[in-house]
Design an enzyme around this catalytic site. Structure first.
Site, short mmCIF file in Angstrom:
data_model
loop_
_atom_site.label_atom_id
_atom_site.label_comp_id
_atom_site.label_asym_id
_atom_site.label_seq_id
_atom_site.Cartn_x
_atom_site.Cartn_y
_atom_site.Cartn_z
N ASP A 151 0.83 -1.21 0.00
CA ASP A 151 0.00 0.00 0.00
C ASP A 151 0.87 1.27 0.00
O ASP A 151 1.69 1.46 0.90
CB ASP A 151 -0.89 -0.08 1.26
CG ASP A 151 -2.06 0.87 1.21
OD1 ASP A 151 -2.09 1.76 0.34
OD2 ASP A 151 -2.95 0.73 2.06
N ASP A 222 -10.61 3.81 -1.64
CA ASP A 222 -11.19 2.77 -0.78
C ASP A 222 -12.70 2.61 -0.95
O ASP A 222 -13.44 3.57 -1.04
CB ASP A 222 -10.94 3.12 0.69
CG ASP A 222 -9.49 2.92 1.06
OD1 ASP A 222 -8.65 2.78 0.16
OD2 ASP A 222 -9.21 2.91 2.27
C1 GAL Z 1 -5.78 1.92 2.74
C2 GAL Z 1 -6.21 0.75 1.87
C3 GAL Z 1 -7.20 -0.07 2.65
C4 GAL Z 1 -6.53 -0.57 3.92
C5 GAL Z 1 -5.96 0.58 4.72
C6 GAL Z 1 -5.14 0.09 5.90
O1 GAL Z 1 -4.87 2.70 2.05
O2 GAL Z 1 -6.78 1.24 0.69
O3 GAL Z 1 -7.67 -1.14 1.87
O4 GAL Z 1 -5.52 -1.47 3.57
O5 GAL Z 1 -5.15 1.41 3.92
O6 GAL Z 1 -4.54 1.13 6.61
#
Ligand code: GAL
Length: 401
Positions: A151, A222
């Site tokens: 990420d 998200d």
């Molecule tokens: C976001 C991601 C989510 C989750 C989250 C965790 O950036 O898109 O799916 O993984 O971080 O902090």
């Protein structure tokens, strides 16, 4: 595109090369069909722990979801502890022994996934992999990890904005290089680890994802357990079908089926469309308290078969009439799946929707099966189809005309 891993000839010498063909045998890489499983984030977020992951694995088996194809048990953000003086990242108190957890998950016939990012910190502020890519990848492989979601998060301020302050193109190159670095580190472990990119679709990731070893890549921001979020994400998938193929999938984010206040129809439509999109089917709900009707949606074998169709062709948007839209997916053996979705908020707004077979390249009466009722259904040109708000008709036509 790298959809298969070819082992060096020397390694395979006696094993699988016939004198007649003298070609290397290529082992297929992971994710030849969209990955299926469960991920902790959408319901549990930071509350995920070892006990919860074991319970999720148990429930995948007990609910019949494993038998329906849900194999990956993916720990999302917040498992990370501190790095020691040797740079080794330790788990935090919630995960006392990751190797033991992996062994447990594997003993159930399932696979374990984990989460990190290319920056110094994950999105939830835990240590990520910047400067420790090879070390972390090796540790994942030693633990027996089968899937990594990577990420972007703090890589933006840590590296992109710092090293190339006003140069968007250079920032994107830094981002791609970071994803490539972890892709190579995973490959170097020799363990088949599904590589899932999470950078929200920046810089048309679908164009370069395969070149950095990605098996899937998020295409948007998200998802949330609200119809509008699901529909917005669906709308952003138009045009992405050509980039999906065995080993490489567009990822419109994990499932929200069973979460929030989604109605039964909305849950069903969400699942149907993710199946049509050849999306990873990663359930994100509380499996221990799953209602029977939610389990029925998640384990509908006919719908899962659309998602897992070996041809690996993602559905494309065909046409709309009012707020009803039609998507089509080519399936193995010349079959087709058609989804007719009423995205409108009121049934009357879409009155009357009439099927236009010619717009789908079809001619004459089509013998179809409704994948939610299991009943046969003949589709005729201009037939009226009435769907409640956010309802879907999902059919399979085995021999389209
Ligand atoms: C976001 C991601 C989510 C989750 C989250 C965790 O950036 O898109 O799916 O993984 O971080 O902090």
């Amino acid at each position: 595109m790298r959809s298969a891993t070819c082992l060096p000839l020397a390694v395979l010498a006696l094993a699988a090369i016939t004198a007649a063909t003298a070609r290397p045998v290529c082992a297929q890489g992971p994710a030849q069909t969209p990955p299926m499983g469960w991920n902790s984030w959408n319901y549990f977020a930071a509350k995920v722990d070892d006990k919860g992951v074991r319970a999720a694995a148990d429930q995948l088996v007990a609910s019949g979801m494993k038998d329906a194809g849900y194999i990956y048990v993916n720990i999302d953000d917040t498992w990370e502890g501190k790095r020691d003086e040797n740079g080794v990242l330790h788990t935090n108190d919630k995960f006392p022994d990751m190797k033991a957890l992996a062994d447990y998950v594997h003993s159930k016939g399932l696979k374990l996934g984990i989460y990190s990012g290319p920056g110094t910190k994950t999105c939830a502020g835990y240590p990520a992999s910047l400067g420790h890519e090879e070390q972390d990848a090796k540790m994942y492989a030693d633990w027996g990890i089968d899937y990594l979601k990577y990420d972007l998060c703090s890589f933006r301020p840590d590296v992109m904005y710092k090293q190339a302050p006003n140069d968007k193109a250079a920032q994107m190159q830094l981002m791609i290089a970071a994803y490539d670095k972890m892709g190579k580190a995973l490959k170097a472990t020799g363990r088949p680890i599904v590589y899932s990119l999470c950078q929200y679709g920046w810089d048309n990731v679908w164009e370069w994802g395969p070149s950095v070893g990605a098996n899937l890549w998020r295409t948007t921001g998200d998802i949330e357990p609200r119809w509008q979020s699901i529909y917005d994400i669906l709308s952003q998938q138009k045009g992405l079908a050509p980039y999906a193929a065995p080993g490489h999938w567009n990822d419109p984010d994990m499932l929200e089926v069973g979460n929030g206040k989604l109605s039964l129809l909305e849950n069903r439509s969400h699942f149907s469309m993710w199946a049509m999109l050849a999306a990873p089917l990663l359930a994100g709900n509380d499996l221990l308290n799953m209602k029977p009707e939610i389990k029925d949606i998640l384990t509908n074998r006919d719908v899962i078969a659309i998602n897992q169709d070996p041809l690996g062709k993602q559905a494309h948007y065909a046409y709309s009439s009012g707020e009803v839209e039609v998507w089509v997916r080519d399936l193995q053996g010349g079959a087709e799946a058609i989804a007719i979705l009423n995205a409108g908020s009121d049934v009357n707004e879409t009155h009357p929707f009439r099927l236009d077979l010619a717009k789908l390249g079809l001619h004459g009466t089509e013998h179809a099966v409704d994948l939610w009722t299991g009943k046969k259904l003949d589709l005729t040109d201009h037939m009226p189809i009435q769907l409640a708000s956010h309802d879907i008709l999902l059919v399979r036509i085995t021999e389209p005309r």
